[in-house]
Design a protein around this motif. Structure first.
Motif, PDB file in Angstrom:
ATOM      1  N   MET A   1     -90.725  25.174 -69.842  1.00  0.00           N
ATOM      2  CA  MET A   1     -89.469  24.441 -69.928  1.00  0.00           C
ATOM      3  C   MET A   1     -89.576  23.171 -69.080  1.00  0.00           C
ATOM      4  O   MET A   1     -90.429  23.130 -68.220  1.00  0.00           O
ATOM      5  CB  MET A   1     -88.318  25.324 -69.445  1.00  0.00           C
ATOM      6  N   PRO A   2     -88.792  22.179 -69.292  1.00  0.00           N
ATOM      7  CA  PRO A   2     -87.629  22.050 -70.175  1.00  0.00           C
ATOM      8  C   PRO A   2     -88.050  21.832 -71.631  1.00  0.00           C
ATOM      9  O   PRO A   2     -89.179  21.438 -71.923  1.00  0.00           O
ATOM     10  CB  PRO A   2     -86.924  20.787 -69.675  1.00  0.00           C
ATOM     11  N   TYR A   3     -87.076  22.102 -72.517  1.00  0.00           N
ATOM     12  CA  TYR A   3     -87.252  21.806 -73.926  1.00  0.00           C
ATOM     13  C   TYR A   3     -86.196  20.771 -74.318  1.00  0.00           C
ATOM     14  O   TYR A   3     -84.997  20.992 -74.118  1.00  0.00           O
ATOM     15  CB  TYR A   3     -87.096  23.080 -74.771  1.00  0.00           C
ATOM     16  N   VAL A   4     -86.659  19.656 -74.870  1.00  0.00           N
ATOM     17  CA  VAL A   4     -85.752  18.574 -75.260  1.00  0.00           C
ATOM     18  C   VAL A   4     -85.889  18.346 -76.758  1.00  0.00           C
ATOM     19  O   VAL A   4     -87.003  18.210 -77.271  1.00  0.00           O
ATOM     20  CB  VAL A   4     -86.093  17.264 -74.510  1.00  0.00           C
ATOM     21  N   ASN A   5     -84.779  18.334 -77.451  1.00  0.00           N
ATOM     22  CA  ASN A   5     -84.777  18.075 -78.891  1.00  0.00           C
ATOM     23  C   ASN A   5     -83.981  16.799 -79.143  1.00  0.00           C
ATOM     24  O   ASN A   5     -82.821  16.688 -78.743  1.00  0.00           O
ATOM     25  CB  ASN A   5     -84.144  19.263 -79.629  1.00  0.00           C
ATOM     26  N   ILE A   6     -84.649  15.852 -79.800  1.00  0.00           N
ATOM     27  CA  ILE A   6     -84.029  14.563 -80.096  1.00  0.00           C
ATOM     28  C   ILE A   6     -83.834  14.462 -81.594  1.00  0.00           C
ATOM     29  O   ILE A   6     -84.792  14.532 -82.358  1.00  0.00           O
ATOM     30  CB  ILE A   6     -84.941  13.414 -79.610  1.00  0.00           C
ATOM     31  N   ARG A   7     -82.596  14.312 -81.999  1.00  0.00           N
ATOM     32  CA  ARG A   7     -82.289  14.228 -83.422  1.00  0.00           C
ATOM     33  C   ARG A   7     -81.718  12.849 -83.720  1.00  0.00           C
ATOM     34  O   ARG A   7     -80.728  12.439 -83.107  1.00  0.00           O
ATOM     35  CB  ARG A   7     -81.259  15.284 -83.836  1.00  0.00           C
ATOM     36  N   ILE A   8     -82.352  12.149 -84.640  1.00  0.00           N
ATOM     37  CA  ILE A   8     -81.857  10.833 -85.007  1.00  0.00           C
ATOM     38  C   ILE A   8     -81.761  10.742 -86.529  1.00  0.00           C
ATOM     39  O   ILE A   8     -82.476  11.439 -87.251  1.00  0.00           O
ATOM     40  CB  ILE A   8     -82.780   9.700 -84.520  1.00  0.00           C
TER      41      ILE A   8
END
Lengths: 62, 62, 62, 62, 62, 62
Positions: free
Chosen positions: A1-8
């Motif tokens: 971790m961390p887990y980052v999700n970027i949605r565009i």
């Protein structure tokens, strides 16, 4: 971790994704003491017709 | 905010996505007082072979 | 399927969640022919200090 | 990677989470050749009143 | 419920997805008493250039 | 859009979340031309016993 999700909506160039991943990973290390190797980031590039703001898809209605 | 993510197996027509986005955005305004411009909705159309129910993918086994 | 995830800052009453779940499930059946028993909806009620818009948390800065 | 997110209504004991994490990590290594140290798993324990199936929250209506 | 989302970089064969779905669904029934028909699993196969570990995309920089 | 979800084990101070939100929003504007007011960021602070790496929860086994 961390887990980052970027949605565009739309897409990013590989160069943009490289830069964004570097900066966010750096931010998490500097601000939150998360060692860089532990940070996972995924990008989801969503077609404009699959994203709505205020009830309107980000494409023209047919 | 709010952020709503809708995941379905298979695909939807643009017309269906338009209608669903309108109705959900309306629901959140009417029921939860969330102003429409703040509501983001994303659709994830998942291939049938990437979705399982009860341990079985939604395609025939090979 | 479908799986719908609703993320809002702050909380909703049980009555609001009941109504929202009913309406969205109805929308997906009526517009996209998804039988009601298959629709899962989860609500994530996010603390205001865990949500940012435009770079600002939804609480006053200290 | 991989990143696995498990969302359930209600809660699990620590013993259950330990066992589930071990088994899924093992499955991903054995079936998909993903080295164990790379697998992240997060559990989201959702209150019953925040989960709906078929348009009904998993609590009795008031 | 439960809803399980598996995100990996790259792709899996249908055979691998079949096996993983079977095993995870079995684990959740055996360990957490979740009846198999209620378990939904979705796989997200993420392009390598959309996944970063330690600030580096899983492709060579250009 | 964009929508960014940051999941970490443990918690962050409000000061850390403020700084992380500012920097990521700035990164997305500078690198990807996403206007700041459109960027939503949510933080999920996951209990250590709900996060596993390599098949082990981030707490001691009992």
């Amino acid at each position: 971790m961390p887990y980052v999700n970027i949605r565009i909506a739309g897409s990013l160039t590989r160069e943009q994704k490289t830069k964004i991943a570097e900066e966010i990973t750096d931010t998490l290390e500097r601000v939150a003491q998360k060692p860089k190797p532990y940070t996972y980031i995924s990008f989801d590039e969503i077609p404009h017709e699959n994203w709505a703001i205020g009830g309107n898809l980000l494409v023209k209605k047919e």
